[in-house]
Each structure stands twice: as structure tokens, then as C-alpha cells.
Design an enzyme around this catalytic site. Structure first.
Site, short mmCIF file in Angstrom:
data_model
loop_
_atom_site.label_atom_id
_atom_site.label_comp_id
_atom_site.label_asym_id
_atom_site.label_seq_id
_atom_site.Cartn_x
_atom_site.Cartn_y
_atom_site.Cartn_z
N TYR A 115 75.98 18.07 7.34
CA TYR A 115 77.03 18.62 6.47
C TYR A 115 77.68 17.51 5.64
O TYR A 115 77.82 17.63 4.42
CB TYR A 115 78.08 19.34 7.31
N SER A 150 84.00 18.16 0.14
CA SER A 150 84.74 18.07 1.40
C SER A 150 85.28 16.66 1.60
O SER A 150 84.73 15.69 1.07
CB SER A 150 83.79 18.42 2.56
N SER A 186 84.06 35.62 1.56
CA SER A 186 85.28 35.72 2.35
C SER A 186 85.95 34.36 2.35
O SER A 186 85.46 33.42 1.75
CB SER A 186 84.93 36.17 3.78
N GLY A 187 87.09 34.26 3.00
CA GLY A 187 87.76 32.97 3.09
C GLY A 187 88.10 32.41 1.73
O GLY A 187 88.72 33.07 0.89
N GLY A 241 86.16 31.87 -0.78
CA GLY A 241 85.52 32.61 -1.87
C GLY A 241 86.33 33.81 -2.31
O GLY A 241 86.55 34.02 -3.51
#
Length: 332
Positions: free
Chosen positions: A193, A171, A12-13, A15
Site C-alpha cells: 500500500y 496517503s 462509500s466513505g 467517495g
């Protein structure tokens, strides 16, 4: 052109947006999506076929935080395919995120708030834990599972007539200050993260050194700040409803607020169209969006020491040897 898209629990998002955009670029590709949940994987396939009914889309169930799952899937992919043109390494988790309101307020007072809001530096922490393999869960899912999969798929990625591409989702939160060679799984810190994404950048750089001559090229991208299930998990939903108008306003002052999954995949799709031998291995490609909504790609040098990258890669190889000894029955 087989393209493998890796996600965590469901596609989702970013992807899902990436799958659709890749098919818009080339409807002939065979798109293989991996998700942890088979039912959600099939549901995602149906969503893709709803807009691209003639597309070739297959699925495979994969939990990147479980080495046995990674090894089983690698064996399955070696059975299905002879070559992979693209592998999008997009899976990631950020468990139990916490926002340091005091640090955010200090950022307002010192004029650093825009930097903090675009990188999460100093305001975002997570609580990590060990997984079933005895590894830190964020490290295992965001990096090590991908690394093991790539290693297991070398026969599909190296030494073929056509080059193969690894495209890692990194990121702007990937920071050297959160990473340590002595604690590369980040067991002692609260920025797992950030550490895992910096480790991703290091890994990509070394993979290029090791494998470019064998036809394998690696790149890292940053999707910017995208509103996805992971992002919404950082704060209560009602706060996001209050903040969204402010975030759209902030986009006039910072290009990294891509906000939508479609905008966030700009760099992923741009790389799909480039010749890999002309790309800079020491650059991260950022998806950016102007205040008026125009998407574009901005290359930025990765802030790293190549010697540290090489040392970290050797640690990954050592960990690979240690952890795979218990899975000899899944190795060819």
C-alpha cells in the site's frame, strides 16, 4: 462540467462524501461515479439523489484491478463524453493488513509512537497477490489501472478549450523507503500500500511535466486518517470501539486525524475551486482537522527525486505496452 469519480467496490466513505460535497459546490456538474459492483453503484446514486434530487448522476461499472474492464470503460466514457473537467482517482485497496504490536510498543518506549500512528510507518504490513493479469493486485488497483485509464482518456483530457484535472488520493503512508524501482510492483515486500501510494506521487509529478502544456494538470491529496471500511479492516471492530475515544484525543496533538469522510475530502474540494496553473506540481495537499474540529488544507512538499519519477514513468509505459498487447480487440 463532467466530473468522474473512481472508487473500488462501492462509492462509500470518502467517495460518497466527495460526491455530495462537489454537488454542494456546483449543482450543475454531471457526476459520473464508477464502482466495481453495478448494484452498489446504483444504490450510491440513489443516496446522492436523495439529498440532491436535481443532480445529474450517472454510473459505470469498473474494476481497476482488471485491465479488460478498464479498457471497456474507457471506450464507454469516450462514447459518452467529449471532455472531462475532473477525474478523481480515489480507488484503493489494502488487502490483509497486519499491525505489528511489538513495533508499536517500541514506538511508545522511544517516543516515536505519534509519528507511527499518523503514517503507519513500521507498524503496518499487507499480504499481496497476483491478479488475473499477472500483476501485483495492490499495484494494479491503486495505480496501474488508474494510469491506463488516464492514458486511454487522453482525448477527453488534453488539447481542449478548458483544462482538465486529475486529483489522486494518495496517503501520508506514501514513503520512499517502501518503494523500489527494481521492484516497483512491490512483489518482494510487505508494504504494498505504501509503495503504491508513493508510486502515485511519482506518477502525478511526471504527468504534469508531460501534459501541462496540453491543458492537463495533476494533483495529489492526502485525506488524513479517515474511519472507512478500509480502516476498520485493519483491526477487529471491538478494538476500534475501544480506541475511538483515544483517537479523538490524539487529534488535539496531530492535525492528520480527520476521522470523518467529510473532513477527509477537504483537500479534494479545495482543489476543485483552484486554478490549476497556479498550483505547485511538487506539493501534496493534505486534509487536516484541528482538535476542535475545524477543517483546512495544508500543502507539503513531496519527498522525491524527479529523476526517479521519470525513470518510473518510463517503466509504466513499458509495462503498458507489454500488458495491452493481449487486449488489441479492446483498443481503438
Amino acid at each position: 462540467r463532467p466530473a468522474l469519480q473512481l472508487t473500488r467496490s462501492r462509492c462509500s466513505g470518502v467517495g460518497l462524501a466527495l460526491c455530495r460535497r462537489l454537488l454542494e459546490e456546483d449543482g450543475r456538474i454531471h457526476l459520473c461515479i464508477t464502482c466495481r459492483n453495478a448494484q452498489k453503484s446504483e444504490a450510491t446514486r440513489d443516496l446522492i439523489l436523495a439529498t440532491h434530487p436535481t443532480a445529474r448522476v450517472s454510473t459505470v461499472e469498473l474494476d481497476l484491478g482488471d485491465l479488460a474492464s478498464v479498457l471497456r470503460v474507457a471506450r464507454e466514457l469516450r462514447r459518452r463524453f467529449q471532455h472531462l473537467d475532473f477525474v478523481y482517482l480515489n480507488a484503493g485497496i489494502m488487502p490483509n493488513p497486519h499491525v505489528n504490536i511489538k513495533a508499536l510498543w517500541h514506538g511508545f518506549l522511544t517516543g516515536k509512537v505519534l509519528h507511527m500512528l499518523t503514517t503507519a510507518e513500521g507498524i503496518m504490513t499487507q499480504t499481496d497477490r497476483l491478479n488475473g493479469d499477472g500483476l501485483q493486485e495492490v499495484f494494479a488497483t491503486n495505480l496501474f489501472g488508474h494510469f491506463i485509464l488516464v492514458r486511454q482518456l487522453e482525448s477527453l483530457l488534453c488539447g481542449n478549450e478548458k483544462p482538465s484535472r486529475l486529483i489522486w488520493t494518495s496517503s501520508s503512508n506514501a514513503r520512499e523507503s517502501a518503494f523500489s524501482l527494481s521492484d516497483y510492483q512491490h512483489a518482494k515486500g510487505q508494504e504494498a500500500y505504501s509503495s503504491s501510494k508513493y508510486a502515485t506521487d511519482l506518477t502525478s509529478v511526471v504527468l504534469n511535466k508531460k501534459f501541462n502544456k496540453q491543458g492537463l494538470y495533476s494533483s495529489v491529496v492526502c485525506p488524513g486518517l479517515v474511519m472507512t471500511n478500509m480502516t476498520y479492516g485493519i483491526l477487529p471492530f471491538f478494538l476500534w470501539k475501544l480506541l475511538m475515544p483515544i483517537m479523538w484525543l490524539i487529534r488535539f496533538f496531530t492535525k492528520t486525524y480527520t476521522l470523518t469522510p467529510y473532513n477527509g475530502t477537504e483537500a479534494h474540494v479545495w482543489l476543485f475551486k483552484q486554478k490549476p496553473e497556479y498550483l505547485d506540481a511538487l506539493v501534496k495537499y493534505h486534509s487536516c482537522t484541528s482538535g476542535l474540529g475545524k477543517s483546512y488544507v495544508e500543502p507539503r512538499k513531496i519527498d522525491m527525486d524527479e529523476e526517479t519519477a521519470e525513470k518510473f514513468y518510463q517503466k509504466l509505459l513499458e509495462l503498458e505496452k507489454q500488458t495491452l498487447e493481449r487486449y488489441s480487440d479492446l483498443l481503438d
